[in-house]
Enzyme design. Structure first.
Site, PDB file in Angstrom:
ATOM      1  N   LYS A  41     -20.334 -47.696  32.234  1.00 43.18           N
ATOM      2  CA  LYS A  41     -21.315 -47.680  31.160  1.00 43.18           C
ATOM      3  C   LYS A  41     -22.620 -48.358  31.567  1.00 43.18           C
ATOM      4  O   LYS A  41     -23.658 -48.138  30.978  1.00 43.18           O
ATOM      5  CB  LYS A  41     -20.749 -48.428  29.939  1.00 43.18           C
ATOM      6  CG  LYS A  41     -19.537 -47.795  29.322  1.00 43.18           C
ATOM      7  CD  LYS A  41     -19.070 -48.654  28.122  1.00 43.18           C
ATOM      8  CE  LYS A  41     -17.788 -48.096  27.561  1.00 43.18           C
ATOM      9  NZ  LYS A  41     -17.253 -49.018  26.520  1.00 43.18           N
ATOM     10  N   GLY A  42     -22.550 -49.222  32.572  1.00 41.54           N
ATOM     11  CA  GLY A  42     -23.634 -50.158  32.843  1.00 41.54           C
ATOM     12  C   GLY A  42     -25.004 -49.553  33.079  1.00 41.54           C
ATOM     13  O   GLY A  42     -26.016 -50.168  32.781  1.00 41.54           O
ATOM     14  N   GLU A  97     -26.950 -46.728  39.552  1.00 42.42           N
ATOM     15  CA  GLU A  97     -25.994 -47.818  39.343  1.00 42.42           C
ATOM     16  C   GLU A  97     -26.715 -49.010  38.742  1.00 42.42           C
ATOM     17  O   GLU A  97     -27.892 -49.257  39.038  1.00 42.42           O
ATOM     18  CB  GLU A  97     -25.364 -48.169  40.712  1.00 42.42           C
ATOM     19  CG  GLU A  97     -24.420 -49.342  40.761  1.00 42.42           C
ATOM     20  CD  GLU A  97     -23.113 -49.149  39.994  1.00 42.42           C
ATOM     21  OE1 GLU A  97     -23.190 -48.856  38.782  1.00 42.42           O
ATOM     22  OE2 GLU A  97     -22.042 -49.340  40.581  1.00 42.42           O
ATOM     23  N   ASP A  98     -26.003 -49.783  37.922  1.00 41.10           N
ATOM     24  CA  ASP A  98     -26.619 -50.970  37.331  1.00 41.10           C
ATOM     25  C   ASP A  98     -26.761 -52.086  38.364  1.00 41.10           C
ATOM     26  O   ASP A  98     -27.839 -52.641  38.552  1.00 41.10           O
ATOM     27  CB  ASP A  98     -25.834 -51.459  36.092  1.00 41.10           C
ATOM     28  CG  ASP A  98     -24.333 -51.661  36.352  1.00 41.10           C
ATOM     29  OD1 ASP A  98     -23.859 -51.377  37.480  1.00 41.10           O
ATOM     30  OD2 ASP A  98     -23.635 -52.117  35.429  1.00 41.10           O
ATOM     31  N   ASP A 101     -22.632 -55.187  43.824  1.00 45.20           N
ATOM     32  CA  ASP A 101     -22.084 -56.523  44.040  1.00 45.20           C
ATOM     33  C   ASP A 101     -21.428 -56.520  45.429  1.00 45.20           C
ATOM     34  O   ASP A 101     -22.099 -56.724  46.436  1.00 45.20           O
ATOM     35  CB  ASP A 101     -21.090 -56.772  42.895  1.00 45.20           C
ATOM     36  CG  ASP A 101     -20.550 -58.175  42.846  1.00 45.20           C
ATOM     37  OD1 ASP A 101     -21.320 -59.114  43.042  1.00 45.20           O
ATOM     38  OD2 ASP A 101     -19.342 -58.352  42.589  1.00 45.20           O
ATOM     39  N   LYS A 129     -26.862 -57.804  44.651  1.00 49.13           N
ATOM     40  CA  LYS A 129     -26.479 -59.197  44.930  1.00 49.13           C
ATOM     41  C   LYS A 129     -26.018 -59.269  46.379  1.00 49.13           C
ATOM     42  O   LYS A 129     -24.816 -59.216  46.661  1.00 49.13           O
ATOM     43  CB  LYS A 129     -25.273 -59.564  44.052  1.00 49.13           C
ATOM     44  CG  LYS A 129     -25.588 -60.251  42.775  1.00 49.13           C
ATOM     45  CD  LYS A 129     -24.294 -60.852  42.222  1.00 49.13           C
ATOM     46  CE  LYS A 129     -23.947 -60.270  40.892  1.00 49.13           C
ATOM     47  NZ  LYS A 129     -22.690 -60.794  40.347  1.00 49.13           N
ATOM     48  N   PHE A 150     -23.485 -64.208  37.675  1.00 44.76           N
ATOM     49  CA  PHE A 150     -22.983 -63.120  36.846  1.00 44.76           C
ATOM     50  C   PHE A 150     -24.007 -62.840  35.748  1.00 44.76           C
ATOM     51  O   PHE A 150     -24.326 -63.708  34.945  1.00 44.76           O
ATOM     52  CB  PHE A 150     -21.620 -63.471  36.241  1.00 44.76           C
ATOM     53  CG  PHE A 150     -20.963 -62.269  35.637  1.00 44.76           C
ATOM     54  CD1 PHE A 150     -20.263 -61.380  36.439  1.00 44.76           C
ATOM     55  CD2 PHE A 150     -21.080 -62.010  34.278  1.00 44.76           C
ATOM     56  CE1 PHE A 150     -19.682 -60.244  35.883  1.00 44.76           C
ATOM     57  CE2 PHE A 150     -20.500 -60.876  33.722  1.00 44.76           C
ATOM     58  CZ  PHE A 150     -19.797 -59.999  34.523  1.00 44.76           C
ATOM     59  N   VAL A 151     -24.547 -61.624  35.752  1.00 42.39           N
ATOM     60  CA  VAL A 151     -25.649 -61.309  34.839  1.00 42.39           C
ATOM     61  C   VAL A 151     -25.228 -60.299  33.780  1.00 42.39           C
ATOM     62  O   VAL A 151     -24.295 -59.519  33.982  1.00 42.39           O
ATOM     63  CB  VAL A 151     -26.885 -60.777  35.613  1.00 42.39           C
ATOM     64  CG1 VAL A 151     -27.509 -61.872  36.449  1.00 42.39           C
ATOM     65  CG2 VAL A 151     -26.538 -59.564  36.469  1.00 42.39           C
ATOM     66  N   ASP A 157     -22.676 -55.874  30.773  1.00 42.13           N
ATOM     67  CA  ASP A 157     -21.931 -56.587  29.731  1.00 42.13           C
ATOM     68  C   ASP A 157     -21.055 -57.699  30.295  1.00 42.13           C
ATOM     69  O   ASP A 157     -20.833 -57.779  31.505  1.00 42.13           O
ATOM     70  CB  ASP A 157     -20.993 -55.615  28.999  1.00 42.13           C
ATOM     71  CG  ASP A 157     -19.767 -55.261  29.851  1.00 42.13           C
ATOM     72  OD1 ASP A 157     -19.938 -54.966  31.045  1.00 42.13           O
ATOM     73  OD2 ASP A 157     -18.639 -55.312  29.332  1.00 42.13           O
ATOM     74  N   ARG A 163     -24.879 -55.681  26.252  1.00 35.78           N
ATOM     75  CA  ARG A 163     -25.506 -54.517  26.898  1.00 35.78           C
ATOM     76  C   ARG A 163     -26.879 -54.225  26.285  1.00 35.78           C
ATOM     77  O   ARG A 163     -27.743 -53.647  26.926  1.00 35.78           O
ATOM     78  CB  ARG A 163     -24.630 -53.271  26.734  1.00 35.78           C
ATOM     79  CG  ARG A 163     -23.330 -53.308  27.517  1.00 35.78           C
ATOM     80  CD  ARG A 163     -22.705 -51.919  27.581  1.00 35.78           C
ATOM     81  NE  ARG A 163     -21.300 -51.946  27.951  1.00 35.78           N
ATOM     82  CZ  ARG A 163     -20.837 -51.997  29.194  1.00 35.78           C
ATOM     83  NH1 ARG A 163     -21.663 -52.029  30.206  1.00 35.78           N
ATOM     84  NH2 ARG A 163     -19.544 -52.015  29.443  1.00 35.78           N
TER      85      ARG A 163
HETATM   86  P1  5GP Z   1     -18.994 -53.675  43.362  1.00 34.58           P
HETATM   87  O1  5GP Z   1     -18.022 -52.562  43.638  1.00 34.58           O
HETATM   88  O2  5GP Z   1     -20.333 -53.475  43.994  1.00 34.58           O
HETATM   89  O3  5GP Z   1     -18.391 -55.014  43.682  1.00 34.58           O
HETATM   90  O4  5GP Z   1     -19.109 -53.736  41.794  1.00 34.58           O
HETATM   91  C1  5GP Z   1     -20.046 -53.097  41.043  1.00 34.58           C
HETATM   92  C2  5GP Z   1     -19.673 -53.213  39.579  1.00 34.58           C
HETATM   93  O5  5GP Z   1     -19.164 -54.524  39.262  1.00 34.58           O
HETATM   94  C3  5GP Z   1     -20.906 -53.040  38.723  1.00 34.58           C
HETATM   95  O6  5GP Z   1     -21.142 -51.686  38.420  1.00 34.58           O
HETATM   96  C4  5GP Z   1     -20.537 -53.854  37.490  1.00 34.58           C
HETATM   97  O7  5GP Z   1     -19.748 -53.082  36.612  1.00 34.58           O
HETATM   98  C5  5GP Z   1     -19.677 -54.989  38.018  1.00 34.58           C
HETATM   99  N1  5GP Z   1     -20.489 -56.202  38.263  1.00 34.58           N
HETATM  100  C6  5GP Z   1     -20.738 -56.788  39.454  1.00 34.58           C
HETATM  101  N2  5GP Z   1     -21.530 -57.866  39.308  1.00 34.58           N
HETATM  102  C7  5GP Z   1     -21.788 -57.965  37.981  1.00 34.58           C
HETATM  103  C8  5GP Z   1     -22.572 -58.879  37.198  1.00 34.58           C
HETATM  104  O8  5GP Z   1     -23.204 -59.832  37.668  1.00 34.58           O
HETATM  105  N3  5GP Z   1     -22.600 -58.637  35.857  1.00 34.58           N
HETATM  106  C9  5GP Z   1     -21.934 -57.610  35.277  1.00 34.58           C
HETATM  107  N4  5GP Z   1     -22.057 -57.482  33.948  1.00 34.58           N
HETATM  108  N5  5GP Z   1     -21.197 -56.731  35.977  1.00 34.58           N
HETATM  109  C10 5GP Z   1     -21.127 -56.909  37.329  1.00 34.58           C
END
Ligand code: 5GP
Length: 177
Positions: A41-42, A97-98, A101, A129, A150-151, A157, A163
């Site tokens: 959803k992000g 993508e939002d 990470d 990040k 963590f944002v 969310d 959101r």
């Molecule tokens: P990755 O696979 O890159 O570790 O994770 C990406 C997903 O993790 C993002 O689409 C999001 O849903 C979640 N995520 C990672 N860091 C954050 C953060 O700081 N805040 C939030 N709300 N979601 C995060």
């Protein structure tokens, strides 16, 4: 009582950067049509703003994925909850993508989308990040590089909340648990 998220990136800052990103995207795809694929959803707020500033033709589609792991980080095993509604063969696909990470989700998605034989595949992420990177995924368009916090807000969310905040903020440690 948990405190409100403390602002990290203002609504004005986001708006300015989203316009710049849209200009970069439009320039890259000049003369071509894009299929923008939002990762729900992000990404819904970011995508809604971004596409409205594009000057190239765009169709919008969405996917929703869930990843195994703990609640706040992905474990790298990604499951499609729903997929795009059109074939992507020979299309110029822009994944939206939002936040990136660890990179595990996008790494899996890129591999999956490449099997669909798009004409091109690029990634546009609002936030990155880098301190948490586990897999390097080439990011074509990035809004902001942020510290390891963590944002929430602007589509992101924690437990379904925040959101709708117009800015990106950092939640206190007790809200994360
Ligand atoms: P990755 O696979 O890159 O570790 O994770 C990406 C997903 O993790 C993002 O689409 C999001 O849903 C979640 N995520 C990672 N860091 C954050 C953060 O700081 N805040 C939030 N709300 N979601 C995060």
């Amino acid at each position: 009582m948990p405190s409100d998220p403390s602002p990290l990136i203002s609504a004005e800052g986001i708006s300015r950067r989203v316009r710049e990103l849209a200009a970069e995207v439009s320039k890259t795809y000049a003369g071509n049509e894009i299929v923008a694929v939002g990762i729900l959803k992000g990404a819904f707020v970011f995508m809604a703003d971004l596409v409205r500033h594009l000057t190239v033709p765009v169709s919008c589609d969405f996917i929703r994925v869930s990843s195994y792991g703990d609640a706040k980080t992905s474990g790298g095993i990604v499951r499609f909850e729903f997929d795009v509604t059109q074939p992507l063969t020979d299309k110029h696909v822009l994944l939206i993508e939002d936040i990136v990470d660890t990179g595990l989700t996008l790494s899996y998605l890129c591999e999956n989308f490449r099997t669909r034989k798009p004409a091109s595949l690029r990634i546009c992420a609002l936030l990155h990040k880098p301190a948490r990177t586990r897999v390097e995924v080439p990011l074509d368009f990035v809004g902001f590089t942020i510290p390891d916090k963590f944002v929430v807000g602007y589509g992101l969310d924690v437990a379904g909340k925040y959101r709708n905040l117009p800015f990106v903020g950092v939640v206190s440690e007790d809200e994360k648990t």
